[in-house]
Design a protein around this motif. Structure first.
Motif, PDB file in Angstrom:
ATOM      1  N   THR A   1       0.826  -1.198   0.000  1.00  0.00           N
ATOM      2  CA  THR A   1       0.000   0.000   0.000  1.00  0.00           C
ATOM      3  C   THR A   1       0.859   1.246   0.000  1.00  0.00           C
ATOM      4  O   THR A   1       2.056   1.201   0.316  1.00  0.00           O
ATOM      5  N   CYS A   2       0.228   2.366  -0.345  1.00  0.00           N
ATOM      6  CA  CYS A   2       0.919   3.648  -0.300  1.00  0.00           C
ATOM      7  C   CYS A   2       1.169   4.021   1.164  1.00  0.00           C
ATOM      8  O   CYS A   2       0.477   3.554   2.069  1.00  0.00           O
ATOM      9  N   PRO A   3       2.169   4.874   1.431  1.00  0.00           N
ATOM     10  CA  PRO A   3       2.541   5.178   2.823  1.00  0.00           C
ATOM     11  C   PRO A   3       1.388   5.690   3.682  1.00  0.00           C
ATOM     12  O   PRO A   3       1.278   5.336   4.859  1.00  0.00           O
ATOM     13  N   GLU A   4       0.490   6.504   3.110  1.00  0.00           N
ATOM     14  CA  GLU A   4      -0.584   7.075   3.908  1.00  0.00           C
ATOM     15  C   GLU A   4      -1.666   6.050   4.281  1.00  0.00           C
ATOM     16  O   GLU A   4      -2.538   6.351   5.099  1.00  0.00           O
ATOM     17  N   ARG A   5      -1.610   4.865   3.709  1.00  0.00           N
ATOM     18  CA  ARG A   5      -2.604   3.836   4.022  1.00  0.00           C
ATOM     19  C   ARG A   5      -1.988   2.650   4.769  1.00  0.00           C
ATOM     20  O   ARG A   5      -2.575   1.565   4.827  1.00  0.00           O
ATOM     21  N   MET A   6      -0.861   2.850   5.397  1.00  0.00           N
ATOM     22  CA  MET A   6      -0.194   1.759   6.109  1.00  0.00           C
ATOM     23  C   MET A   6      -1.053   1.201   7.240  1.00  0.00           C
ATOM     24  O   MET A   6      -1.082  -0.003   7.485  1.00  0.00           O
ATOM     25  N   ALA A   7      -1.769   2.067   7.959  1.00  0.00           N
ATOM     26  CA  ALA A   7      -2.585   1.604   9.082  1.00  0.00           C
ATOM     27  C   ALA A   7      -3.662   0.639   8.613  1.00  0.00           C
ATOM     28  O   ALA A   7      -3.991  -0.335   9.301  1.00  0.00           O
ATOM     29  N   TRP A   8      -4.235   0.899   7.450  1.00  0.00           N
ATOM     30  CA  TRP A   8      -5.272   0.025   6.910  1.00  0.00           C
ATOM     31  C   TRP A   8      -4.681  -1.326   6.500  1.00  0.00           C
ATOM     32  O   TRP A   8      -5.302  -2.362   6.711  1.00  0.00           O
ATOM     33  N   CYS A   9      -3.496  -1.290   5.942  1.00  0.00           N
ATOM     34  CA  CYS A   9      -2.832  -2.543   5.557  1.00  0.00           C
ATOM     35  C   CYS A   9      -2.469  -3.365   6.793  1.00  0.00           C
ATOM     36  O   CYS A   9      -2.620  -4.587   6.807  1.00  0.00           O
ATOM     37  N   ARG A  10      -2.019  -2.698   7.850  1.00  0.00           N
ATOM     38  CA  ARG A  10      -1.717  -3.416   9.093  1.00  0.00           C
ATOM     39  C   ARG A  10      -2.962  -4.085   9.653  1.00  0.00           C
ATOM     40  O   ARG A  10      -2.917  -5.214  10.156  1.00  0.00           O
ATOM     41  N   SER A  11      -4.088  -3.395   9.567  1.00  0.00           N
ATOM     42  CA  SER A  11      -5.336  -3.980  10.048  1.00  0.00           C
ATOM     43  C   SER A  11      -5.704  -5.219   9.237  1.00  0.00           C
ATOM     44  O   SER A  11      -6.120  -6.244   9.794  1.00  0.00           O
ATOM     45  N   PHE A  12      -5.556  -5.128   7.935  1.00  0.00           N
ATOM     46  CA  PHE A  12      -5.858  -6.293   7.091  1.00  0.00           C
ATOM     47  C   PHE A  12      -4.967  -7.474   7.442  1.00  0.00           C
ATOM     48  O   PHE A  12      -5.442  -8.606   7.593  1.00  0.00           O
ATOM     49  N   LEU A  13      -3.671  -7.222   7.596  1.00  0.00           N
ATOM     50  CA  LEU A  13      -2.740  -8.320   7.871  1.00  0.00           C
ATOM     51  C   LEU A  13      -2.947  -8.895   9.270  1.00  0.00           C
ATOM     52  O   LEU A  13      -2.683 -10.077   9.498  1.00  0.00           O
ATOM     53  N   ALA A  14      -3.442  -8.085  10.193  1.00  0.00           N
ATOM     54  CA  ALA A  14      -3.768  -8.618  11.512  1.00  0.00           C
ATOM     55  C   ALA A  14      -4.935  -9.592  11.429  1.00  0.00           C
ATOM     56  O   ALA A  14      -4.995 -10.573  12.180  1.00  0.00           O
ATOM     57  N   ARG A  15      -5.862  -9.327  10.510  1.00  0.00           N
ATOM     58  CA  ARG A  15      -7.027 -10.201  10.348  1.00  0.00           C
ATOM     59  C   ARG A  15      -6.771 -11.346   9.373  1.00  0.00           C
ATOM     60  O   ARG A  15      -7.383 -12.407   9.480  1.00  0.00           O
ATOM     61  N   PHE A  16      -5.864 -11.130   8.422  1.00  0.00           N
ATOM     62  CA  PHE A  16      -5.553 -12.150   7.408  1.00  0.00           C
ATOM     63  C   PHE A  16      -4.039 -12.321   7.308  1.00  0.00           C
ATOM     64  O   PHE A  16      -3.416 -11.926   6.312  1.00  0.00           O
ATOM     65  N   PRO A  17      -3.410 -12.892   8.336  1.00  0.00           N
ATOM     66  CA  PRO A  17      -1.940 -13.014   8.341  1.00  0.00           C
ATOM     67  C   PRO A  17      -1.392 -13.889   7.223  1.00  0.00           C
ATOM     68  O   PRO A  17      -0.189 -13.832   6.938  1.00  0.00           O
ATOM     69  N   LEU A  18      -2.242 -14.670   6.578  1.00  0.00           N
ATOM     70  CA  LEU A  18      -1.807 -15.508   5.464  1.00  0.00           C
ATOM     71  C   LEU A  18      -1.142 -14.683   4.369  1.00  0.00           C
ATOM     72  O   LEU A  18      -0.247 -15.171   3.666  1.00  0.00           O
ATOM     73  N   HIS A  19      -1.542 -13.433   4.232  1.00  0.00           N
ATOM     74  CA  HIS A  19      -1.039 -12.603   3.139  1.00  0.00           C
ATOM     75  C   HIS A  19       0.147 -11.730   3.554  1.00  0.00           C
ATOM     76  O   HIS A  19       0.555 -10.832   2.810  1.00  0.00           O
ATOM     77  N   ARG A  20       0.700 -11.998   4.721  1.00  0.00           N
ATOM     78  CA  ARG A  20       1.897 -11.272   5.153  1.00  0.00           C
ATOM     79  C   ARG A  20       3.127 -11.898   4.506  1.00  0.00           C
ATOM     80  O   ARG A  20       3.361 -13.097   4.630  1.00  0.00           O
ATOM     81  N   LEU A  21       3.917 -11.104   3.801  1.00  0.00           N
ATOM     82  CA  LEU A  21       5.111 -11.597   3.119  1.00  0.00           C
ATOM     83  C   LEU A  21       6.357 -11.119   3.843  1.00  0.00           C
ATOM     84  O   LEU A  21       6.448  -9.967   4.256  1.00  0.00           O
ATOM     85  N   SER A  22       7.329 -12.014   3.989  1.00  0.00           N
ATOM     86  CA  SER A  22       8.626 -11.617   4.544  1.00  0.00           C
ATOM     87  C   SER A  22       9.513 -11.011   3.464  1.00  0.00           C
ATOM     88  O   SER A  22      10.510 -10.360   3.752  1.00  0.00           O
ATOM     89  N   GLY A  23       9.159 -11.220   2.222  1.00  0.00           N
ATOM     90  CA  GLY A  23       9.906 -10.690   1.091  1.00  0.00           C
ATOM     91  C   GLY A  23       9.296 -11.197  -0.194  1.00  0.00           C
ATOM     92  O   GLY A  23       8.445 -12.092  -0.190  1.00  0.00           O
ATOM     93  N   LEU A  24       9.701 -10.628  -1.315  1.00  0.00           N
ATOM     94  CA  LEU A  24       9.172 -11.056  -2.607  1.00  0.00           C
ATOM     95  C   LEU A  24      10.061 -12.126  -3.219  1.00  0.00           C
ATOM     96  O   LEU A  24      11.285 -12.059  -3.142  1.00  0.00           O
ATOM     97  N   GLU A  25       9.422 -13.109  -3.825  1.00  0.00           N
ATOM     98  CA  GLU A  25      10.125 -14.097  -4.625  1.00  0.00           C
ATOM     99  C   GLU A  25       9.823 -13.808  -6.084  1.00  0.00           C
ATOM    100  O   GLU A  25       8.689 -13.494  -6.448  1.00  0.00           O
ATOM    101  N   PHE A  26      10.852 -13.923  -6.912  1.00  0.00           N
ATOM    102  CA  PHE A  26      10.685 -13.573  -8.317  1.00  0.00           C
ATOM    103  C   PHE A  26      10.738 -14.832  -9.181  1.00  0.00           C
ATOM    104  O   PHE A  26      11.371 -15.820  -8.790  1.00  0.00           O
ATOM    105  N   PRO A  27      10.047 -14.793 -10.337  1.00  0.00           N
ATOM    106  CA  PRO A  27       9.318 -13.668 -10.926  1.00  0.00           C
ATOM    107  C   PRO A  27       8.073 -13.308 -10.120  1.00  0.00           C
ATOM    108  O   PRO A  27       7.460 -14.161  -9.485  1.00  0.00           O
ATOM    109  N   ALA A  28       7.718 -12.022 -10.205  1.00  0.00           N
ATOM    110  CA  ALA A  28       6.580 -11.511  -9.435  1.00  0.00           C
ATOM    111  C   ALA A  28       5.612 -10.792 -10.366  1.00  0.00           C
ATOM    112  O   ALA A  28       6.015 -10.070 -11.277  1.00  0.00           O
ATOM    113  N   LEU A  29       4.339 -11.009 -10.108  1.00  0.00           N
ATOM    114  CA  LEU A  29       3.288 -10.308 -10.825  1.00  0.00           C
ATOM    115  C   LEU A  29       2.711  -9.262  -9.871  1.00  0.00           C
ATOM    116  O   LEU A  29       2.251  -9.596  -8.775  1.00  0.00           O
ATOM    117  N   VAL A  30       2.749  -7.998 -10.276  1.00  0.00           N
ATOM    118  CA  VAL A  30       2.253  -6.899  -9.455  1.00  0.00           C
ATOM    119  C   VAL A  30       0.966  -6.381 -10.087  1.00  0.00           C
ATOM    120  O   VAL A  30       0.935  -6.066 -11.280  1.00  0.00           O
TER     121      VAL A  30
END
Length: 427
Positions: free
Chosen positions: A54-83
């Protein structure tokens, strides 16, 4: 070649057009037909890790999502990556276009745009300089946008949505796409023996544990009907496809679920509802009509609550957001309603009503085009609903379903209250 990571990105400035849903949620949580957008991408790329940024100003919203859906928390990107831009709808043609360009030159990176707005990017190998901050949230800011502009630029007519009304307008496409994702079809005889009527069973998908009572009618002649695990449909309810009912949701006796209706998980639905999205844990248990509406999580509509979805002039509907008025171009549009909002019995809401989060509407719904978050009483002349009381009620409501309000969600409550009411308190 397949992506090892799919990164769904909410870009700067996009969220305000999706009020009130984005008061507490990120764009990848939008429900498009049977599933949230993030769930669509995970289904379409099952072998990849599906993360978010997410963009910097929406970090709080992303933290809330990851607290509820930790499955989507990444420690880093693996390539190739689709953005992917979070506003991108997962239509089959777009996915096929992306796949074709990946396979045409597997080792080549590119960025694809529509009308100058980037929609998708293929990053074949890790860039020399790391682009994402690895921590609690992946950041997507000016540096990342600049990096995409260095890649070969492609153009394609990608379907990006720009408001909740556009999500509603494209629900027919969502259900058509879902038919291509699921292996539809159910055996007719076992259900017929229980007194259930199914028209065109080859277009019905019934998950394990679903309970269908005698007298239930599933009419899939005009589109698929999708029932999630342990959903319950009580006697004499009628479901017209295409529609979907989420996991462990309850459809009350004699309810009518109309075409293009997507009901989330753990909901309780009665009366009549058509061409609408209802997010998880929402209640509309009694009589009353809801049409062409988008309801957030934990909404509770009192008995007899009805939304108007058509102007007497049959003209197109304008709505009022906190940032100003918008011409939707839609002839049918009901209510856009934020999380934790409640209505009193017999409430009527005007065509194109927009209601913030944690509002309590007791009267005045036909006079209020925009009801602020944390409103109390008359929707047209609301008083502030005390923040601590709103939080207390939210915790109590969620506890009844075995859920807790996490600290990250509470922070978003406080941000929205401050935006609307500042330091004002109910006397």
């Amino acid at each position: 070649m397949k992506p090892r990571t799919v990164l769904v990105v909410e870009v700067a400035g996009a969220a305000e057009e999706f009020f009130p849903f984005t008061c507490l949620h990120c764009l990848w949580e939008l429900r498009w037909g049977p599933w949230r957008l993030i769930e669509w991408w995970q289904r379409l790329f099952p072998e990849a890790r599906c993360g978010v940024a997410t963009c910097p100003e929406r970090m709080a919203w992303c933290r809330s999502f990851l607290a509820r859906f930790p499955l989507h928390r990444l420690s880093g990107l693996e390539f190739p990556a689709l953005v992917l831009n979070a506003q991108l709808l997962p239509q089959r043609q777009s996915v096929q276009w992306i796949a074709a360009h990946i396979h045409a030159e597997p080792g080549a990176s590119w960025a694809a745009c529509v009308n100058g707005v980037w929609a998708a990017a293929w990053i074949a190998a890790e860039p020399q300089q790391p682009l994402w901050i690895n921590g609690t949230v992946s950041i997507w800011g000016a540096e990342q946008e600049a990096f995409l502009r260095t890649l070969p630029q492609l153009e394609y007519d990608f379907p990006l949505v720009h408001g909740l009304w556009e999500v509603l307008a494209t629900l027919p496409e969502a259900f058509a796409e879902a038919e291509g994702v699921l292996s539809l079809g159910t055996a007719l005889e076992p259900w017929s023996a229980r007194g259930v009527w199914i028209l065109e069973p080859e277009r019905v998908w019934i998950a394990p544990g679903v309970e269908l009572a005698p007298g239930v009618v599933l009419d899939a002649r005009e589109g698929a009907i999708i029932l999630g695990e342990r959903a319950v449909v009580q006697p004499h309810a009628v479901l017209f496809g295409p529609c979907s009912v989420g996991e462990q949701s309850l459809v009350r006796a004699h309810a009518t679920i109309g075409r293009f209706t997507a009901i989330g998980e753990h909901c309780r639905i009665g009366g009549e509802i058509a061409h609408s999205v209802v997010h998880a844990y929402a209640n509309k248990q009694h009589e009353g009509f809801v049409g062409h509406s988008y309801l957030g999580e934990w909404v509770n509509f009192g008995a007899g609550t009805t939304t108007s979805n058509l102007k007497n002039t049959y003209g197109t509907v304008r709505i009022r957001l906190p940032s100003g008025e918008r011409q939707t171009g839609m002839q049918f549009l009901g209510t856009l309603c934020g999380d934790h909002t409640k209505t009193a019995i017999g409430t009527c809401l005007r065509t194109g009503a927009v209601v913030g989060i944690s509002a309590n509407i007791l009267s005045g719904g036909m006079q209020a085009p925009l009801v602020p978050s944390f409103s109390w009483g008359d929707a047209a002349q609301p008083q502030p609903y005390r923040l601590e009381k709103a939080l207390e009620v939210a915790r109590r409501v969620m506890a009844r379903r075995g859920k807790q309000l996490c600290a990250e969600e509470e922070e978003l409550f406080r941000r929205e209250y401050c935006r609307v009411w500042g330091n004002k308190r109910e006397e």
